[in-house]
Design a protein around this motif. Structure first.
Motif, short mmCIF file in Angstrom:
data_model
loop_
_atom_site.label_atom_id
_atom_site.label_comp_id
_atom_site.label_asym_id
_atom_site.label_seq_id
_atom_site.Cartn_x
_atom_site.Cartn_y
_atom_site.Cartn_z
N THR A 100 42.81 54.51 50.30
CA THR A 100 42.06 54.92 51.49
C THR A 100 41.36 53.70 52.11
OG1 THR A 100 41.67 57.02 50.41
CG2 THR A 100 40.28 56.53 52.31
N TYR A 101 40.83 52.85 51.23
CA TYR A 101 40.16 51.61 51.68
C TYR A 101 41.18 50.69 52.38
CZ TYR A 101 37.39 47.26 50.78
OH TYR A 101 36.69 46.09 50.86
N ALA A 102 42.36 50.57 51.77
CA ALA A 102 43.42 49.73 52.36
C ALA A 102 43.80 50.26 53.73
CB ALA A 102 44.65 49.71 51.43
N TRP A 146 45.66 40.36 42.31
CA TRP A 146 46.11 41.57 41.60
C TRP A 146 45.00 42.60 41.46
CZ3 TRP A 146 42.72 42.03 37.72
CH2 TRP A 146 42.13 40.87 37.22
N ASN A 147 43.72 42.21 41.68
CA ASN A 147 42.65 43.17 41.36
C ASN A 147 42.55 44.30 42.38
OD1 ASN A 147 41.63 41.38 43.26
ND2 ASN A 147 39.56 41.43 42.46
N PHE A 148 42.90 44.01 43.64
CA PHE A 148 42.98 45.04 44.67
C PHE A 148 44.34 44.87 45.36
CE2 PHE A 148 38.57 44.95 43.68
CZ PHE A 148 38.16 46.27 43.83
N THR A 154 46.23 44.58 53.12
CA THR A 154 46.02 45.15 54.47
C THR A 154 44.86 44.46 55.19
OG1 THR A 154 44.62 46.90 53.54
CG2 THR A 154 46.96 47.43 53.89
N ARG A 155 43.86 43.97 54.43
CA ARG A 155 42.73 43.28 55.08
C ARG A 155 43.20 42.00 55.78
NH1 ARG A 155 37.41 43.22 51.49
NH2 ARG A 155 38.16 41.29 50.59
N LYS A 156 44.38 41.49 55.37
CA LYS A 156 44.92 40.28 56.00
C LYS A 156 46.02 40.62 57.01
CE LYS A 156 44.09 37.69 51.72
NZ LYS A 156 42.77 37.21 52.04
N LEU A 244 39.41 31.61 53.25
CA LEU A 244 39.39 31.56 51.78
C LEU A 244 38.33 32.54 51.29
CD1 LEU A 244 39.49 27.66 51.32
CD2 LEU A 244 41.41 29.25 51.11
N GLU A 245 38.80 33.52 50.54
CA GLU A 245 37.86 34.49 49.95
C GLU A 245 37.91 34.23 48.45
OE1 GLU A 245 36.50 37.12 48.05
OE2 GLU A 245 37.91 38.62 48.81
N LEU A 246 36.92 33.48 47.97
CA LEU A 246 37.02 32.88 46.62
C LEU A 246 36.07 33.55 45.63
CD1 LEU A 246 37.31 29.17 47.87
CD2 LEU A 246 39.13 30.84 47.48
N PHE A 272 30.93 48.16 36.88
CA PHE A 272 32.07 48.73 36.16
C PHE A 272 33.21 49.21 37.06
CE2 PHE A 272 28.62 48.75 33.06
CZ PHE A 272 29.24 48.04 32.04
N ARG A 273 33.08 49.06 38.39
CA ARG A 273 34.20 49.39 39.28
C ARG A 273 35.36 48.47 38.91
NH1 ARG A 273 33.91 46.88 45.04
NH2 ARG A 273 35.76 47.65 46.06
N ASN A 274 36.54 49.04 38.77
CA ASN A 274 37.73 48.24 38.44
C ASN A 274 37.53 47.46 37.13
OD1 ASN A 274 40.36 47.40 38.94
ND2 ASN A 274 39.79 45.80 40.38
N THR A 278 36.24 42.49 39.84
CA THR A 278 35.98 42.53 41.29
C THR A 278 35.17 41.29 41.64
OG1 THR A 278 35.88 44.92 41.13
CG2 THR A 278 34.94 43.97 43.08
N CYS A 279 35.56 40.59 42.72
CA CYS A 279 34.84 39.35 42.97
C CYS A 279 33.43 39.57 43.48
CB CYS A 279 35.64 38.42 43.87
SG CYS A 279 36.03 39.17 45.41
N VAL A 280 33.13 40.80 43.96
CA VAL A 280 31.76 41.07 44.40
C VAL A 280 30.94 41.81 43.35
CG1 VAL A 280 32.19 41.03 46.89
CG2 VAL A 280 32.56 43.15 45.64
N ILE A 435 29.14 47.69 48.78
CA ILE A 435 28.93 47.16 50.13
C ILE A 435 30.20 47.09 50.97
CG2 ILE A 435 26.87 45.75 49.64
CD1 ILE A 435 28.82 43.40 49.13
N SER A 436 31.38 47.25 50.32
CA SER A 436 32.63 46.94 51.04
C SER A 436 33.08 48.08 51.94
CB SER A 436 33.75 46.67 50.03
OG SER A 436 33.34 45.72 49.09
N ASN A 437 33.41 47.75 53.16
CA ASN A 437 34.07 48.69 54.07
C ASN A 437 34.71 47.90 55.20
OD1 ASN A 437 32.11 48.40 56.30
ND2 ASN A 437 30.71 49.30 54.81
C1 SIN Z 1 37.68 41.53 45.71
O1 SIN Z 1 37.25 41.72 44.59
O2 SIN Z 1 38.38 40.54 45.97
C2 SIN Z 1 37.43 42.48 46.85
C3 SIN Z 1 36.58 43.60 46.52
C4 SIN Z 1 36.21 44.44 47.71
O3 SIN Z 1 36.82 44.38 48.79
O4 SIN Z 1 35.25 45.18 47.55
#
Ligand code: SIN
Length: 472
Positions: A100-102, A146-148, A154-156, A244-246, A272-274, A278-280, A435-437
């Motif tokens: 749904t997020y994608a 690979w995490n999402f 789709t974000r790109k 770059l989303e690092l 604990f999400r995923n 998760t990078c955030v 926070i992500s949307n």
């Molecule tokens: C990420 O971990 O790279 C993205 C996570 C997100 O969009 O909330």
């Protein structure tokens, strides 16, 4: 959708292919054809031709096709989520939320396709007309994690397609099936052939071709800071535009005046999400001394309710980690912290299910000297740090080379502004762990990256601004 109809996906091992493994069961799900240098060069040329045609279509026409792509993603949500759970491991409900997020990025940018507007500027002379045009940058490349497996694609691709670009995606080799499924749906939706191409194979070989090509005008990457630095260097000779989303190392601060229950829920959501991949996600949890013990007790209770297992089993909300390397990193952070004086509260070991499963873990008395304070764990480890004053919390939180996301809980509205302004991060969650949307700009500062994804700003990353000076 039958993924095996895709020419790059095989049921049995073939020459020059690699295996996709289910991280829960370790079984082989499929085999993927490696794309090599020459073939990739040919694909870039095909994308170049297709992009010209795509860019000349009316924005409204591109919008309709991208919107159709959005509808098809939602229609196939259950199927896409199941593929994701099988190749990535996340629980099915989380995989469905990710689809749904994608899809939300595709819907958002479908309508943004109609709003790529230039300006008319005030002239410097009576005979002049000064204008700006926004034009697609051309053929772009994306390297995705690979995490999402779906939403980071789709974000790109959605802003790229909306702006009139073509895009070649090198997906993570752990999760290529989600990427190919999106490619199939995009084609079905009427996105012109070769405007969105998925490739897989050796990361260095593929990234070398993409970065060195003069025909690739932009690279968007989501992954570690270490790889981001390398790609930045590789793109320097062709002066490519970069997003770059690092890496992140998110602080999560809980002040004494926070709503305790909401703060604990926020920590659980964020950490604990995923399974913490998760990078955030909260990497360092700073709790003010007045409520330290209460937060620790409440977290023990919540962590005990987590159900670990194969993501396809009902009720499971913690899947496996992606691979052995990920488990080793979590173990390294735990043993380093314990050796330096932290205390194990709960978890701490590989799960009895074996394979890639790890126990959700809580450590207390963690300090700034420990590895977990400096590096992203990318796993289900919640380390509790203690602080006394707001000043100390801010010092600790900003004491890192990273600047992606930060969170804090307080009910004092003056402190909300003060702390939000002082945190050196691209994204701040105040009294929330999520926070992500698609509406908000996603991205970091410092060594967490360049550029923003999603939101009204995301499309700018795929556009060039041209200035026209017309003398009448
Ligand atoms: C990420 O971990 O790279 C993205 C996570 C997100 O969009 O909330």
């Amino acid at each position: 959708m039958d993924l095996l109809n895709h020419p790059h996906i095989f049921k049995e091992r073939q020459n020059d292919s690699f295996e996709v493994i289910n991280p829960s069961t370790q079984e082989a799900l499929a085999y993927i054809k490696n794309t090599h240098q020459q073939e990739l060069q040919n694909l870039i040329q095909k994308a170049k031709i297709a992009q010209k045609q795509w860019a000349t279509m009316l924005p409204e026409d591109r919008c309709d096709r991208i919107y159709k792509f959005y509808s098809l993603i939602l229609e196939n949500r259950d199927f896409l989520a199941e593929i994701m759970t099988k190749e990535q491991g996340k629980p099915l409900e989380q995989a469905k939320s990710e689809i749904t997020y994608a899809a939300s990025f595709v819907k958002w940018f479908a309508t943004e396709a109609r709003r790529v507007d230039g300006d008319i500027l005030s002239p410097k002379a009576k005979t002049q007309k000064l204008l700006t045009l926004k034009q697609p940058i051309g053929v772009c490349a994306a390297i995705t994690p690979w995490n999402f497996p779906s939403s980071m694609i789709t974000r790109k691709i959605a802003p790229a397609l909306a702006s009139g670009c073509a895009i070649i995606v090198k997906s993570a080799s752990q999760t290529p099936l989600s990427a190919y499924a999106l490619e199939i749906l995009a084609k079905e939706a009427g996105i012109l052939e070769n405007c969105f191409i998925v490739v897989n194979g050796d990361s260095t070989e593929i990234s070398d071709v993409l970065c060195q090509s003069n025909d690739i005008k932009k690279l968007s990457f989501t992954g570690s800071t270490e790889v981001g630095r390398l790609l930045y260097q590789k793109c320097a000779p062709t002066i490519k535009k970069l997003s770059l989303e690092l890496g992140g190392n998110a602080p999560f601060i809980v002040f004494d005046d926070a709503n305790l229950e909401e703060a604990v829920n926020g920590i659980m959501d964020s950490k604990f999400r995923n399974s913490g991949q998760t990078c955030v996600c909260a990497n360092r949890i700073y709790v003010q001394s007045g409520i330290y013990d209460k937060i620790c007790e409440a977290l023990i209770e919540k962590i005990q309710t987590l159900k670990i297992g194969d993501g396809l089993e009902s009720g499971v909300n913690q899947g496996p980690l992606i691979d052995e390397k990920a488990l080793l990193k979590v173990e390294e952070h735990i043993s380093d912290a314990l050796n330096r004086g932290a205390k194990l509260v709960i978890g701490g070991k590989r799960h009895h299910l074996g394979g890639n499963f790890f126990q959700p873990t809580l450590l207390k008395d963690v300090t700034q000297q420990m590895k977990v304070a400096k590096e992203e764990t990318f796993g289900p480890l919640a380390p509790l740090f203690r602080f006394e004053s707001e000043e100390e919390a801010l010092f600790f939180a900003n004491d890192t080379e990273f600047g992606l996301a930060a969170y804090f809980f307080t009910q004092d509205y003056k402190r909300q502004w003060r702390v939000a302004e002082s945190l050196e991060y691209g994204m701040i969650g105040i009294n929330t762990g999520l926070i992500s949307n698609e509406v908000a700009p996603f991205g970091g500062i410092k060594q967490s990256g360049l550029g923003r994804e999603g939101s009204k700003y995301g499309i700018e990353e795929y556009l060039e601004l041209k200035y026209l000076c017309l003398n009448l």
